[in-house]
Design a protein around this motif. Structure first.
Motif, mmCIF file in Angstrom:
data_model
loop_
_atom_site.group_PDB
_atom_site.id
_atom_site.type_symbol
_atom_site.label_atom_id
_atom_site.label_comp_id
_atom_site.label_asym_id
_atom_site.label_seq_id
_atom_site.Cartn_x
_atom_site.Cartn_y
_atom_site.Cartn_z
ATOM 1 N N UNK A 1 0.817 -1.208 0.000
ATOM 2 C CA UNK A 1 0.000 0.000 0.000
ATOM 3 C C UNK A 1 0.853 1.261 0.000
ATOM 4 N N UNK A 2 2.134 1.129 0.314
ATOM 5 C CA UNK A 2 2.985 2.319 0.414
ATOM 6 C C UNK A 2 3.168 3.028 -0.921
ATOM 7 N N UNK A 3 2.954 2.332 -2.029
ATOM 8 C CA UNK A 3 3.126 2.943 -3.352
ATOM 9 C C UNK A 3 1.844 3.573 -3.886
ATOM 10 N N UNK A 4 0.749 3.402 -3.148
ATOM 11 C CA UNK A 4 -0.532 3.963 -3.576
ATOM 12 C C UNK A 4 -0.663 5.417 -3.140
ATOM 13 N N UNK A 8 -6.140 6.292 -3.206
ATOM 14 C CA UNK A 8 -6.181 4.871 -3.544
ATOM 15 C C UNK A 8 -6.062 3.995 -2.301
ATOM 16 N N UNK A 9 -5.250 4.433 -1.321
ATOM 17 C CA UNK A 9 -5.131 3.689 -0.058
ATOM 18 C C UNK A 9 -6.479 3.610 0.642
ATOM 19 N N UNK A 10 -7.151 4.751 0.718
ATOM 20 C CA UNK A 10 -8.458 4.806 1.387
ATOM 21 C C UNK A 10 -9.459 3.929 0.654
ATOM 22 N N UNK A 11 -9.467 3.999 -0.663
ATOM 23 C CA UNK A 11 -10.391 3.195 -1.450
ATOM 24 C C UNK A 11 -10.109 1.703 -1.268
ATOM 25 N N UNK A 12 -8.837 1.327 -1.310
ATOM 26 C CA UNK A 12 -8.441 -0.070 -1.134
ATOM 27 C C UNK A 12 -8.838 -0.566 0.254
ATOM 28 N N UNK A 13 -8.555 0.237 1.276
ATOM 29 C CA UNK A 13 -8.888 -0.137 2.650
ATOM 30 C C UNK A 13 -10.402 -0.254 2.826
ATOM 31 N N UNK A 14 -11.152 0.640 2.212
ATOM 32 C CA UNK A 14 -12.614 0.588 2.312
ATOM 33 C C UNK A 14 -13.155 -0.695 1.704
ATOM 34 N N UNK A 15 -12.523 -1.162 0.631
ATOM 35 C CA UNK A 15 -12.946 -2.425 0.026
ATOM 36 C C UNK A 15 -12.707 -3.599 0.976
ATOM 37 N N UNK A 16 -11.654 -3.505 1.779
ATOM 38 C CA UNK A 16 -11.305 -4.598 2.687
ATOM 39 C C UNK A 16 -12.158 -4.584 3.952
ATOM 40 N N UNK A 17 -12.243 -3.417 4.621
ATOM 41 C CA UNK A 17 -12.869 -3.364 5.947
ATOM 42 C C UNK A 17 -14.169 -2.576 6.003
ATOM 43 N N UNK A 18 -14.535 -1.906 4.925
ATOM 44 C CA UNK A 18 -15.742 -1.093 4.932
ATOM 45 C C UNK A 18 -15.427 0.355 5.248
ATOM 46 N N UNK A 19 -16.292 1.239 4.828
ATOM 47 C CA UNK A 19 -16.073 2.678 4.943
ATOM 48 C C UNK A 19 -15.932 3.130 6.393
ATOM 49 N N UNK A 20 -16.756 2.573 7.291
ATOM 50 C CA UNK A 20 -16.745 3.015 8.685
ATOM 51 C C UNK A 20 -15.421 2.715 9.385
ATOM 52 N N UNK A 24 -9.572 3.718 11.273
ATOM 53 C CA UNK A 24 -8.928 2.871 12.279
ATOM 54 C C UNK A 24 -7.999 1.856 11.637
ATOM 55 N N UNK A 25 -8.438 1.267 10.549
ATOM 56 C CA UNK A 25 -7.626 0.274 9.854
ATOM 57 C C UNK A 25 -6.319 0.889 9.367
ATOM 58 N N UNK A 26 -6.393 2.058 8.748
ATOM 59 C CA UNK A 26 -5.181 2.707 8.246
ATOM 60 C C UNK A 26 -4.254 3.116 9.388
ATOM 61 N N UNK A 27 -4.822 3.521 10.507
ATOM 62 C CA UNK A 27 -4.002 3.850 11.675
ATOM 63 C C UNK A 27 -3.229 2.619 12.132
ATOM 64 N N UNK A 28 -3.879 1.476 12.176
ATOM 65 C CA UNK A 28 -3.204 0.232 12.561
ATOM 66 C C UNK A 28 -2.123 -0.153 11.554
ATOM 67 N N UNK A 29 -2.424 -0.023 10.287
ATOM 68 C CA UNK A 29 -1.447 -0.349 9.244
ATOM 69 C C UNK A 29 -0.233 0.581 9.356
ATOM 70 N N UNK A 30 -0.481 1.871 9.545
ATOM 71 C CA UNK A 30 0.604 2.843 9.635
ATOM 72 C C UNK A 30 1.446 2.655 10.891
ATOM 73 N N UNK A 31 0.862 2.127 11.947
ATOM 74 C CA UNK A 31 1.602 1.922 13.195
ATOM 75 C C UNK A 31 2.674 0.858 13.020
ATOM 76 N N UNK A 32 2.407 -0.108 12.189
ATOM 77 C CA UNK A 32 3.388 -1.153 11.932
ATOM 78 C C UNK A 32 3.153 -2.379 12.788
ATOM 79 N N UNK A 33 3.782 -3.479 12.394
ATOM 80 C CA UNK A 33 3.504 -4.758 13.047
ATOM 81 C C UNK A 33 3.934 -4.827 14.511
#
Length: 74
Positions: A1-4, A8-20, A24-33
């Motif tokens: 996702x780092x190249x998006x 596009x990141x928001x759209x991709x994430x919305x497809x995975x977890x839903x708009x609502x 939160x999902x992107x915050x978790x992804x950005x925080x790192x493993x």
């Protein structure tokens, strides 16, 4: 996702977890493993803190009314 792009990141994430859940999902992804693992361990080690707090909040007259009302709605 780092190249998006951000859009596009928001759209991709919305497809995975839903708009609502996108923010939160992107915050978790950005925080790192490692931060996510640490947060997971903290939740696992909370030893029922939420249950204890909920019980304490219901341990009064208003709590008893809420419990009575919830039982009558079954």
């Amino acid at each position: 996702m780092s190249k998006l792009s951000e859009a596009d990141r928001v759209s991709f994430a919305a497809d995975i977890v839903g708009v609502e859940a996108v923010s939160s999902f992107l915050t978790l992804i950005d925080a790192g493993p490692e931060k996510l693992r640490s947060f997971t361990r903290e939740l696992q080690n909370s030893n029922g803190a939420a249950k204890t707090i909920a019980a304490r909040q219901l341990d009064n007259f208003n709590g008893s009314v809420k419990l009575l009302d919830s039982r009558s709605n079954r």
